[in-house]
Each structure stands twice: as structure tokens, then as C-alpha cells.
Design an enzyme around this catalytic site. Structure first.
Site, PDB file in Angstrom:
ATOM      1  CG  HIS A 127      -3.304 -79.550  -6.348  1.00  0.00           C
ATOM      2  ND1 HIS A 127      -4.641 -79.350  -6.628  1.00  0.00           N
ATOM      3  CD2 HIS A 127      -3.134 -79.091  -5.076  1.00  0.00           C
ATOM      4  CE1 HIS A 127      -5.233 -78.793  -5.584  1.00  0.00           C
ATOM      5  NE2 HIS A 127      -4.336 -78.629  -4.629  1.00  0.00           N
ATOM      6  CD  GLU A 128      -0.036 -79.085  -2.745  1.00  0.00           C
ATOM      7  OE1 GLU A 128       0.148 -77.914  -2.343  1.00  0.00           O
ATOM      8  OE2 GLU A 128      -1.044 -79.746  -2.442  1.00  0.00           O
ATOM      9  CG  HIS A 154      -1.766 -74.302  -3.664  1.00  0.00           C
ATOM     10  ND1 HIS A 154      -2.916 -73.550  -3.514  1.00  0.00           N
ATOM     11  CD2 HIS A 154      -2.115 -75.583  -3.387  1.00  0.00           C
ATOM     12  CE1 HIS A 154      -3.911 -74.353  -3.178  1.00  0.00           C
ATOM     13  NE2 HIS A 154      -3.455 -75.585  -3.100  1.00  0.00           N
ATOM     14  CG  HIS A 199      -2.570 -67.881  -5.842  1.00  0.00           C
ATOM     15  ND1 HIS A 199      -3.676 -68.319  -5.141  1.00  0.00           N
ATOM     16  CD2 HIS A 199      -2.802 -66.571  -6.092  1.00  0.00           C
ATOM     17  CE1 HIS A 199      -4.522 -67.331  -4.991  1.00  0.00           C
ATOM     18  NE2 HIS A 199      -4.015 -66.253  -5.552  1.00  0.00           N
TER      19      HIS A 199
END
Length: 685
Positions: free
Chosen positions: A472-473, A476, A479
Site C-alpha cells: 500500500h505505502e 504512494h 505516485h
């Protein structure tokens, strides 16, 4: 300390990708550097506003985007440290800095002359010869300055500045109190038998945590940010589970110097007053007016739509758990600290699956290299090489150089995996350096987790939840790495709050993807892959316990909305925190005692010290897009470079330079459908 010869924060950066020279920086460098940066930034803004010619994009927007570079560099360097290694000295600096930073931000955002120049450009936007990113920059700058209060009269601006300054101090105090109380409430066990059910690695981590506190021979279980704890699923002794849960839920309400009740009530009151000053009925109305949701009503409609089915699912799950308890020799009413333990019993009975036993297949380094990095390479062609010659802000923080498929440099990725007493709870991504064509910078991004560190020489074996957090991290991080923009205002993850979780949630889909899972899920001793039947059971049980998971999340989201939907008058009334929580959760039907909210108010860092006030709904809001995107990947061949390129170019790569829902439509070909989310979470009844 205010010149480059004595302060490394003020000297030109010479390390690759402009990584700060953390090895040379000491705490006493920070405040002088901030003071110099504040002065320099205000002078840069004054140079813009004193221009006598009429505003143009070149004489207003470009220098505005170029301004504040030193402040941005110093701030990102410092706040990376203050969240991940907040020593007493760093915390003292942050407390001093909070009101100074708030006042400075207001001095720029509320500057009347600067606002006039931006507004003038906005008023004649259709007559200007601007490309799409330039046009959107004018629109967003005008919207954000107006939203911040730049159109208010001088008296209102003075009160607004006072409110912002006080709020900055309060949110810093909330975070400091929470960290102190979390550390103080770490649970000490004196006998390994009390921790029956933990693995050898988990016991090793607990013993190491005790040793670090000078408690040799004991075991310390440190608390997580959320209400529950990973160990609750495996501890066989009910009294041990209860001690951990009770400690977690008592943070911030013990009447000591770390009590957060008074702090959060003042935060709520001042946020409501500020919203009224800016013309909004509530803080929630103020926040959502500049998000994709648009209004609290839209948020409340979604939360209520999901709460009913989630609560019914949780009730069915609780009945199944109670049935197992009732079959034991000494039955008892199921309580919150029992849920995870008996959930694993039901999972074992229904799916023949013991998730705790999977940890030998999830060794951290292999998950990182052969899972997280491998999936990114397969999708986007990027490669990673550790740079042991580059020093980050803490010895546990590792630096990786990231390159594109053609060998060109992309940026740096920093991973800080382990928990420590100086690190705030939870997991997060932040940028140390942001990409910008205008400034000629490439991204340096950080992922922080809070994985227990085993004793020296022992492997780090992750839980499945920690594997999920790592993927999940890193979503980020991708991104932040891939966003390619001209203007720093749009760099990295600078998108609407209720959109920012979307890319990270999508990256979770590769955890179970066959080519990825087979690559990283290998037994630490034998190298054997995770057995095929176990993989099938994991997939079959994906909706298992979703009633609980969805309910605890929605409860926290609703609490956030309840606090921040108060009017200024209602927020000023005398409020009992516990009674308010109980009433709010009963209102939405999420008040089952065995299913506590993921965060209670006094340790709800996301909304009282982080950037998610009135915005914790963002996770489920973004998940609508995520679930729909996962469907697209499945329909179009999954883990392919073509799919990765499309997702990178049309969504990740635009950063904040385009309306996010417009970017989504460009990627998907239509608006998102909520049905995949409902099916994923078992909410179709």
C-alpha cells in the site's frame, strides 16, 4: 547558524538527487534555517506584488512557483525527521516551529496584493494563451487562496491567523501527547508463558523491546496506532489479550499530562469557528467543498449506505465467534479483545487456514525485493539499486536509487521499516524532494512502517497485514516517483485528499497476483513457494471478517464526520468525549461493543494531528475507484507493461496537474462504478 558556512541546511546540496546531508545536520541547525527561509520567502512574494505592470502568467504565477524553495527544502528535511525520529530535542523544535509555520503560511496565502494578481489572472482565464497545466494552476491557486480566506477583510484575516496559529500548536500537542502515552502504555510481561501463541520471532522482538527499555528478562508489547493489535489474533491467554486492548483504548484519557480530551475539544471548537469565519456551516463543509466529494452530505450518504450492511455482516460474524466460545469448557460473552483470536479459529475451521503460520513465507527483504519491487518492474519497467553510500536520517532508513527501463534516473526511494519509540504510529509516505521541471528536481520519497524489529541475527517475518501495508505505502511512493509536472504546486501526491489513497490501494492488488506471489512468498528455510491450496484459501477468504473490518473503519470515519460537522455554536457547548462518541456511533448503528472503532478520538491522529480532518472517509471514497480499477486490470490482462504504462501516464504521472476525476475518466473511459467495492466488502445484501 544562518549562513551556508555553518549550517548545512543553507548550503547548496551536493548529494545525488539533492538528498539532504543528514549526516551533517544537527537539531540546532533547524530553527535558524527556518528563520532564514521565512525571510527569503516573504521577500520573494514581495518582489511579485511590487511589480507595477498588470499581472501575467510569467510575472506572477511563474515566480510564485519558484518562490519558497529554501523553505520547502528545509521543511521537508525537518518534518521527515520529526515524524520518524522525534527525539525530545526534535519535539521541542516542532513545538516552537508550529505557530511560526502557521503564521508564515497565512502571511503568503492571505496576502491581499498577491491574491489580487492571482484573481486578475483567473478573471481573464479564457483570454490567456495557456496550456492545460498552466490554466489549471491559475484555477487551483485562486481556489486555494480563496478557500484559505484571502478574500476576507483585515479584521477577519487577523482572527483567522490567530485561529490557525493556535490550531497548529494544538495539533502538535495532540501528536506529542499521543506518542508519549503510547510509549508509556506499552505492556510489560515478565513471563514468556503469558505470551503463549506468539512465534519465536515475535517473542524475540518483545524481548528486544524490553531490553531497549532496560527491562532485561521481560517482554514488552508496544502498541500500534489503531485500536487493535496484530498479536491479539494469536495470544492464547485471554488476560494478556485484555491487557493489550485495555492499554490501547486508554490512550489519551487517563487524566495525566498526556490526556488529549481537552486538546481535541479545543481543536474541534476552533476548527468550527474558523469554518464559520470562512462562510461554512461546519469544518466538514469547509473541507469537503474542495474535495471530490463536494459536501458532507455526499460523504454521509455513502457512509450510511455502507454502515447498515457492514453492521449486519459483523453481527453474523459475532454470532459465529460466540458459537465457538460457547462450545468451550468455560464459555463467556465475546468481547473486543477476543474477536481477532476467535476469528482465526473460525477461519481455520471454515477455510483450513492459519494466517499466523504464514509468516515464514513473508520474510521482509524477499517481500520487498521479489514482491514490491518485482511488481513495479513488471508493470512499469523500473529498477531499484540500494545506495549504501547515501545516508538517510536514521540508521534503519535505507536508500534505493530508482531508474526507468531505459536506464534514465527517476529518483530515490527511502524505506524505514521498523518501529521505535521516537517514531509516530501507523505507516505513511512523504516526499523529501519533489519533482519539478521548473526547478529541475527529481523525486526523493520515503515509506515509513512500524514493524517490530527482531533481535540481531533474526529474520524479519511479516504478517499478511504488514505485507499489505508495504504494498500500500509503496503505491504512494510510485505516485510520488512517477508524477511528472512542470510546477511544484502539482508535484507528487499533491492531489485531493479523497483521491490520494486510490493509487496506493490499487497497488495492493498485486499481493495475490500469481506471478508476483509465487516470486516473493517463499519459505525462509526451504525456499518452497506458498502451497497452491493455501493460496486458494487466501483468495477464497478475502471477504471473510469484512463485516468487522468495514464496521471498525466506518465507525472511525463517522466519528471524524460527527466531530467536524458541529456548528461553531454546538462545538462551543460543554461536551463529554466518551458520551459524544457513543451517541455518534449509535446514530449510524456502529456501536457494537465487540467491534470498537478503529480509532477513538483521543488517539485519532489522522484527524487531530494529521491531514485527514473531516477526511478520513477518503479511504472508502478512493476504494470505489480502486475496486473499479482492479476490475479493469483483470479485464485487460493484468500485470503487463502496456497496462502499467497506461496507468502511469494517465493517472500516476499527472500528479495534481489535472482534475483527478477527469484523469480517472481518461484512464477508465467512464466514471467509477461502486458495484465492485460492494462485492469486495460483501455489502451487496
Amino acid at each position: 547558524m544562518t549562513d551556508a558556512s555553518t549550517n548545512p541546511l543553507l548550503a547548496p546540496r551536493t548529494l545525488p538527487f539533492q538528498l539532504p546531508p543528514y549526516a551533517d545536520i544537527t537539531p540546532d541547525h533547524y530553527l535558524p534555517a527556518f528563520e532564514r527561509a521565512f525571510t527569503e520567502h516573504l521577500a520573494e512574494v514581495a518582489n511579485i506584488t511590487r511589480v507595477r505592470s498588470m499581472p501575467t502568467f510569467e510575472n506572477t504565477m511563474v515566480p510564485l512557483e519558484e518562490s519558497g524553495r529554501l523553505l520547502n527544502d528545509v521543511a521537508r528535511t525537518f518534518y521527515t525527521v520529526s515524524s520518524a525520529d522525534a527525539t525530545d530535542e526534535i519535539q521541542a523544535i516542532e513545538e516552537t516551529l508550529a505557530p511560526l509555520m502557521a503564521a508564515h503560511q497565512d502571511a503568503v496565502q492571505l496576502d491581499g496584493a498577491l491574491y489580487w494578481r492571482v484573481k486578475t489572472l483567473h478573471d481573464q482565464l479564457d483570454a490567456l494563451d495557456l496550456d492545460a497545466e498552466q490554466r489549471y494552476l491559475v484555477e487551483r491557486r485562486f481556489r486555494e487562496m480563496t478557500h484559505a480566506g484571502a478574500a476576507l477583510d483585515d479584521a477577519a484575516k487577523e482572527r483567522l491567523t490567530a485561529l490557525n496559529t493556535r490550531l497548529s500548536t494544538l495539533t502538535t500537542t495532540f501528536e506529542k501527547n499521543l506518542l508519549a502515552d503510547t510509549n508509556d502504555l506499552a505492556v510489560v510481561f515478565h513471563d514468556a508463558a503469558e505470551l503463549d501463541g506468539l512465534t519465536e520471532g515475535e517473542l524475540s522482538a518483545a524481548a528486544q523491546a524490553a531490553t531497549d527499555r532496560g527491562l532485561d528478562g521481560s517482554f514488552v508489547v508496544t502498541l500500534t496506532l489503531f485500536t487493535g493489535h496484530p498479536y491479539l489474533s494469536s495470544l492464547t491467554r485471554r488476560d494478556a489479550r485484555k491487557r493489550i486492548m485495555d492499554a490501547s483504548r486508554s490512550r489519551g484519557i487517563r487524566g495525566n499530562q498526556n490526556d488529549n480530551r481537552t486538546v481535541l475539544l479545543e481543536i474541534v471548537r476552533l476548527r468550527a469557528e474558523r469554518a464559520a469565519l470562512l462562510g461554512y456551516e461546519s469544518h466538514a463543509a469547509y473541507v469537503t467543498s474542495d474535495e471530490t466529494a463536494g459536501s458532507p452530505g455526499a460523504v454521509h450518504d455513502l457512509l450510511r449506505r455502507l454502515a447498515g450492511p457492514a453492521a449486519r455482516n459483523a453481527a453474523r460474524e459475532q454470532a459465529a465467534l460466540q458459537a465457538i466460545v460457547d462450545a468451550e469448557p468455560e464459555p463467556f460473552p465475546l468481547e473486543a479483545h477476543d474477536w481477532a483470536f476467535y476469528t482465526e479459529k473460525v477461519r481455520a475451521a471454515g477455510y483450513d487456514l492459519d494466517r499466523a503460520a504464514l509468516r515464514p513465507w513473508f520474510e521482509a527483504e524477499r517481500v520487498l525485493q521479489d514482491g514490491v519491487f518485482h511488481a513495479a518492474h513488471a508493470l512499469y519497467g523500473v529498477s531499484f539499486r540500494e545506495r549504501t553510500d547515501l545516508i538517510a536520517y536514521h540508521p534503519d532508513a535505507r536508500v534505493f536509487e530508482v531508474r526507468n527501463e531505459d536506464g534514465s534516473e527517476l529518483g530515490l526511494f527511502v524505506l524505514d521499516l521498523y518501529t521505535r519509540d521516537t517514531k509516530r504510529g501507523g505507516a505513511w509516505m512523504n516526499s523529501i524532494v519533489e519533482q519539478s521541471r521548473l526547478r529541475g528536481t527529481a523525486p526523493v520519497v520515503v515509506n515509513n512502517l512500524n514493524v517490530s524489529k527482531p533481535a540481531a541475527g533474526q529474520p524479519t517475518l511479516l504478517t499478511l497485514d504488514e505485507v499489505t501495508t508495504l504494498f500500500h505505502e509503496f503505491g504512494h511512493a510510485l505516485h510520488g516517483l512517477f508524477a511528472t509536472v512542470t510546477y511544484p504546486h502539482f508535484a507528487g501526491t499533491a492531489v485531493f485528499r479523497d483521491f490520494v489513497e486510490f493509487p496506493s490501494q490499487v497497488n495492493e492488488m498485486w499481493i495475490y497476483w500469481p506471478e508476483v506471489l509465487d516470486h516473493y512468498a517463499r519459505h525462509i528455510e526451504t525456499g518452497e513457494p506458498l502451497p497452491a491450496d493455501v493460496v486458494e484459501k487466501l483468495r477464497a477468504s478475502e471477504t471473510f471478517n469484512q463485516g468487522f473490518a468495514t464496521s471498525e473503519y466506518l465507525a472511525a470515519s463517522w466519528l471524524d464526520q460527527a466531530w467536524h460537522s458541529l456548528s461553531a455554536a454546538d462545538a462551543s457547548a460543554e461536551i463529554d468525549v466518551a458520551a459524544f462518541e457513543a451517541s455518534a456511533l449509535a446514530d449510524v448503528g456502529l456501536d457494537a461493543p465487540a467491534v470498537p472503532t478503529r480509532y477513538s478520538s483521543t488517539y485519532f491522529a489522522h484527524v487531530f494531528s494529521g491531514g485527514y480532518s473531516a477526511g478520513y472517509y477518503s479511504y472508502i471514497w478512493s476504494e470505489v475507484l480502486d475496486a473499479d480499477t482492479v476490475e479493469w486490470f483483470r479485464e485487460n490482462g493484468g500485470l503487463t507493461r502496456a497496462n502499467g504504462d497506461r496507468f502511469r501516464e494517465r493517472l500516476l504521472g499527472v500528479g495534481g496537474s489535472k482534475d483527478p476525476l477527469e484523469a480517472y475518466r481518461d484512464f477508465r473511459g467512464r466514471d467509477a462504478d461502486i458495484q465492485p467495492l460492494l462485492e469486495r466488502r460483501g455489502l451487496t445484501d
